[in-house]
Design an enzyme around this catalytic site. Structure first.
Site, PDB file in Angstrom:
ATOM      1  N   ARG A  77       0.856  -1.188   0.000  1.00 55.08           N
ATOM      2  CA  ARG A  77       0.000   0.000   0.000  1.00 55.08           C
ATOM      3  C   ARG A  77       0.895   1.243   0.000  1.00 55.08           C
ATOM      4  NH1 ARG A  77      -2.963   3.122   4.767  1.00 55.08           N
ATOM      5  NH2 ARG A  77      -3.986   4.607   3.390  1.00 55.08           N
ATOM      6  N   HIS A 121      -3.168  10.977   0.653  1.00 57.16           N
ATOM      7  CA  HIS A 121      -2.561  10.751   1.963  1.00 57.16           C
ATOM      8  C   HIS A 121      -1.924  12.078   2.415  1.00 57.16           C
ATOM      9  CE1 HIS A 121      -1.152   7.303   4.686  1.00 57.16           C
ATOM     10  NE2 HIS A 121      -0.749   8.415   5.291  1.00 57.16           N
ATOM     11  N   GLU A 166      -7.401   8.463   6.427  1.00 57.93           N
ATOM     12  CA  GLU A 166      -7.643   9.109   7.726  1.00 57.93           C
ATOM     13  C   GLU A 166      -8.283  10.493   7.603  1.00 57.93           C
ATOM     14  OE1 GLU A 166      -4.104   8.826  10.176  1.00 57.93           O
ATOM     15  OE2 GLU A 166      -4.188   6.651  10.184  1.00 57.93           O
ATOM     16  N   ASN A 294      -7.561   1.970  10.019  1.00 57.45           N
ATOM     17  CA  ASN A 294      -6.253   2.237  10.605  1.00 57.45           C
ATOM     18  C   ASN A 294      -6.427   2.267  12.117  1.00 57.45           C
ATOM     19  OD1 ASN A 294      -5.604   2.633   7.931  1.00 57.45           O
ATOM     20  ND2 ASN A 294      -5.048   4.777   8.149  1.00 57.45           N
ATOM     21  N   TYR A 296      -4.361   2.116  15.931  1.00 59.71           N
ATOM     22  CA  TYR A 296      -3.100   2.156  16.668  1.00 59.71           C
ATOM     23  C   TYR A 296      -3.254   2.042  18.180  1.00 59.71           C
ATOM     24  CZ  TYR A 296      -0.794   3.688  12.402  1.00 59.71           C
ATOM     25  OH  TYR A 296      -0.296   3.751  11.127  1.00 59.71           O
ATOM     26  N   GLU A 353      -3.781   0.054   8.165  1.00 56.85           N
ATOM     27  CA  GLU A 353      -2.614   0.418   8.973  1.00 56.85           C
ATOM     28  C   GLU A 353      -2.765  -0.142  10.379  1.00 56.85           C
ATOM     29  OE1 GLU A 353      -1.639   4.622   9.263  1.00 56.85           O
ATOM     30  OE2 GLU A 353      -2.044   4.912   7.138  1.00 56.85           O
TER      31      GLU A 353
HETATM   32  C1  JJW Z   1      -1.530  12.950  16.193  1.00 51.08           C
HETATM   33  C2  JJW Z   1      -3.916  13.804  18.694  1.00 51.08           C
HETATM   34  C3  JJW Z   1      -4.707  16.431  20.950  1.00 51.08           C
HETATM   35  C4  JJW Z   1      -0.111   7.917  10.677  1.00 51.08           C
HETATM   36  C5  JJW Z   1      -2.732  12.962  16.867  1.00 51.08           C
HETATM   37  C6  JJW Z   1      -3.686  12.035  16.576  1.00 51.08           C
HETATM   38  C7  JJW Z   1      -3.697  14.968  19.569  1.00 51.08           C
HETATM   39  C8  JJW Z   1      -6.001  16.723  21.652  1.00 51.08           C
HETATM   40  C9  JJW Z   1       0.093   7.692  12.103  1.00 51.08           C
HETATM   41  N1  JJW Z   1      -1.308   7.343  10.175  1.00 51.08           N
HETATM   42  O1  JJW Z   1       2.117   7.997   9.821  1.00 51.08           O
HETATM   43  C10 JJW Z   1      -1.264  11.993  15.251  1.00 51.08           C
HETATM   44  N2  JJW Z   1      -0.924   8.506  12.787  1.00 51.08           N
HETATM   45  O2  JJW Z   1       0.709   8.367   7.652  1.00 51.08           O
HETATM   46  C11 JJW Z   1      -1.190   7.605   8.774  1.00 51.08           C
HETATM   47  N3  JJW Z   1      -2.198   8.198  12.852  1.00 51.08           N
HETATM   48  O3  JJW Z   1      -2.910  13.918  17.801  1.00 51.08           O
HETATM   49  C12 JJW Z   1       0.248   7.346   8.457  1.00 51.08           C
HETATM   50  N4  JJW Z   1      -2.814   9.088  13.617  1.00 51.08           N
HETATM   51  O4  JJW Z   1      -4.846  15.261  20.240  1.00 51.08           O
HETATM   52  C13 JJW Z   1       0.935   7.295   9.820  1.00 51.08           C
HETATM   53  C14 JJW Z   1      -3.438  11.046  15.631  1.00 51.08           C
HETATM   54  C15 JJW Z   1      -2.224  11.034  14.972  1.00 51.08           C
HETATM   55  C16 JJW Z   1      -1.936   9.976  14.033  1.00 51.08           C
HETATM   56  C17 JJW Z   1      -0.722   9.624  13.504  1.00 51.08           C
END
Ligand code: JJW
Length: 447
Positions: A77, A121, A166, A294, A296, A353
């Site tokens: 991907r 993306h 996302e 996705n 995590y 993901e």
């Molecule tokens: C930051 C939340 C504050 C990526 C975040 C939330 C802060 C109130 C990883 N997914 O690199 C980052 N990733 O490109 C796509 N997924 O802040 C791919 N989600 O709240 C990876 C979520 C993410 C985040 C990062």
């Protein structure tokens, strides 16, 4: 010992994205994206990092494909950089940019790896941001032009497509929380961008059906899991609102043809209005072939008066965390998948993901990232439980093939199963890479 075994038909994969790995930001006619602008402005990205060179995959893609081949994955991907193939945002294609992806696709197919393309993306051409970006409905038309051009260029060789990656991150995280490009802090902008991204998704699906009736298309929303801290109704309701922001807001319109009323009201209470035009929901709710998920992290949530838009706070219990500070919560992965199946029915799911940040370095030519392997084992065990529960899981795609530019965190946070040295661009497969290879070969592992 328990054997965790997977259906023979399950597709295994690895993922990356254009701005995070390609580099060559100023080569062969690529124009800047919003991430070039954002990362070069002081204070937005840790250590002032940017994607100018990244992993240099623009030049090293053949080496990356060798690693994919050796890994034994079915799918790779990757995403297309819109400003590389269409530097003006719409109109003329850039032949050199198109040739890069043509070569990558050919190299993958020659090595028996199926390409899965993400169209968006996050690297919107800056020229479009200058006209309002995703807040401007014209960007929906521009995206459709770009998508149609890509379907025409690559549709004879590529059958799996993802419109938007996302959408929560590309809208609210980027335009309301200000953490990602373009870095705005305006709820109305977040709501507008979220909706326009979903309309753009629907428009592209409509074009896809005309051009590539035999292909498969979906999108890739991200969601965590908030488990109520207690069984008090106020905690249950607070978690539900928190989940709705990522999950139902981006899934109800696709699978039910409506937005969650409760959230529309909360946004209105904060002076942000959902602006629907005739036909929008019909476009968004066109049938798709699969949903990408996705996943995590997750954790416990409870009601807290006045906390954020949704009056929910995360409860910091002592879950172990990855090196990016996200709690490890594999039960949440199982809960997300079974919940989606119950809510939206038998839509096929690819895990587009899942992976972990651990910042191990190379020692004597090896990278001993046992914690990443443990994370993958836990989450694949949760996936196995979801499959046994009847959730139609078609594939699992690990994030990421390579350490890369982790957005606002820069290069400090490493998600790869292959280590990248950012001075020499040398790639070193980590222990987790070899564990994943063995699991793919066997179709099972033991815990
Ligand atoms: C930051 C939340 C504050 C990526 C975040 C939330 C802060 C109130 C990883 N997914 O690199 C980052 N990733 O490109 C796509 N997924 O802040 C791919 N989600 O709240 C990876 C979520 C993410 C985040 C990062």
């Amino acid at each position: 010992m328990t054997t965790i075994d997977f259906p023979k038909t399950l597709k295994w994969g690895a993922a990356t994205a254009s701005y995070q790995i390609e580099g060559a930001a100023n080569e062969d006619g690529r124009s800047p994206s919003i991430w070039d602008t954002f990362s070069h402005a002081p204070g937005n990205v840790k250590n002032g990092d940017h994607g100018d060179e990244a992993c240099n995959s623009y030049h090293l893609y053949k080496e990356d494909v060798k690693h994919l081949k050796n890994l034994g994955v079915d799918l790779y991907r990757f995403s297309i950089s819109w400003p590389r193939v269409m530097p003006e945002g719409r109109g003329e294609l850039n032949p050199k940019g198109v040739a890069y992806y043509q070569n990558l696709i050919d190299e993958l197919i020659e090595n028996g790896i199926e390409p899965m393309i993400t169209l968006y993306h996050w690297d919107l051409p800056q020229v479009l941001q200058d006209k309002g970006g995703w807040e401007n409905r014209d960007t929906i038309d521009a995206f459709n032009e770009y998508a149609v051009a890509m379907f025409k260029e690559f549709g004879d060789k590529v059958s799996k497509w993802i419109t938007i990656n996302e959408p929560w991150c590309a809208s609210f995280l980027s335009n309301y929380l200000g953490i990602h490009a373009p870095g705005k802090t305006d709820l109305q902008a977040g709501v507008d961008v979220a909706h326009h991204l979903m309309v753009a998704h629907g428009r592209a699906v409509q074009s896809f059906r005309e051009l590539l009736p035999n292909g498969e298309i979906g999108y890739a929303p991200n969601t965590g899991w908030l488990e109520p801290f207690s069984n008090k109704q106020e905690d249950i309701d607070a978690c539900k609102r928190g989940m709705m922001w990522q999950k139902e807001w981006f899934m109800d319109p696709v699978f039910k043809g409506s937005y969650p009323e409760e959230l529309i009201t909360i946004f209105e209470d904060h002076n942000a209005k959902l602006k629907l035009e005739d036909g929008d929901l019909e476009l968004i709710s066109q049938p798709i072939d699969f949903m990408g998920i996705n996943y995590y992290t997750g954790g416990l949530g409870r009601y807290k008066e006045g906390e954020g838009l949704f009056e929910v706070e995360e409860v910091p219990l002592d879950y172990r965390k990855t090196d990016i500070g996200w709690p490890i919560y594999s039960d949440g992965f199982y809960n997300v998948l079974t919940d989606l199946h119950e809510t939206y029915g038998d839509v096929p799911i690819y895990i587009t993901e899942n992976g972990a940040c651990y910042n191990h370095e190379v020692e004597d030519g090896r990278v001993h990232d046992k914690e990443r392997t443990d994370y993958l084992k836990q989450h694949l065990t949760a996936l196995h439980r979801a499959i046994k529960s009847g959730v139609p899981i078609k594939g699992y795609i690990v994030w990421s093939l390579l350490d890369n530019f982790e957005w606002a965190f820069g290069y400090e946070k490493r998600f790869g199963i292959i280590h990248v040295n950012y001075r020499t661009f040398e790639r070193t497969p980590k222990d987790s890479y070899y564990w994943y290879r063995q699991t793919i070969t066997n179709g099972w592992f033991e815990i």
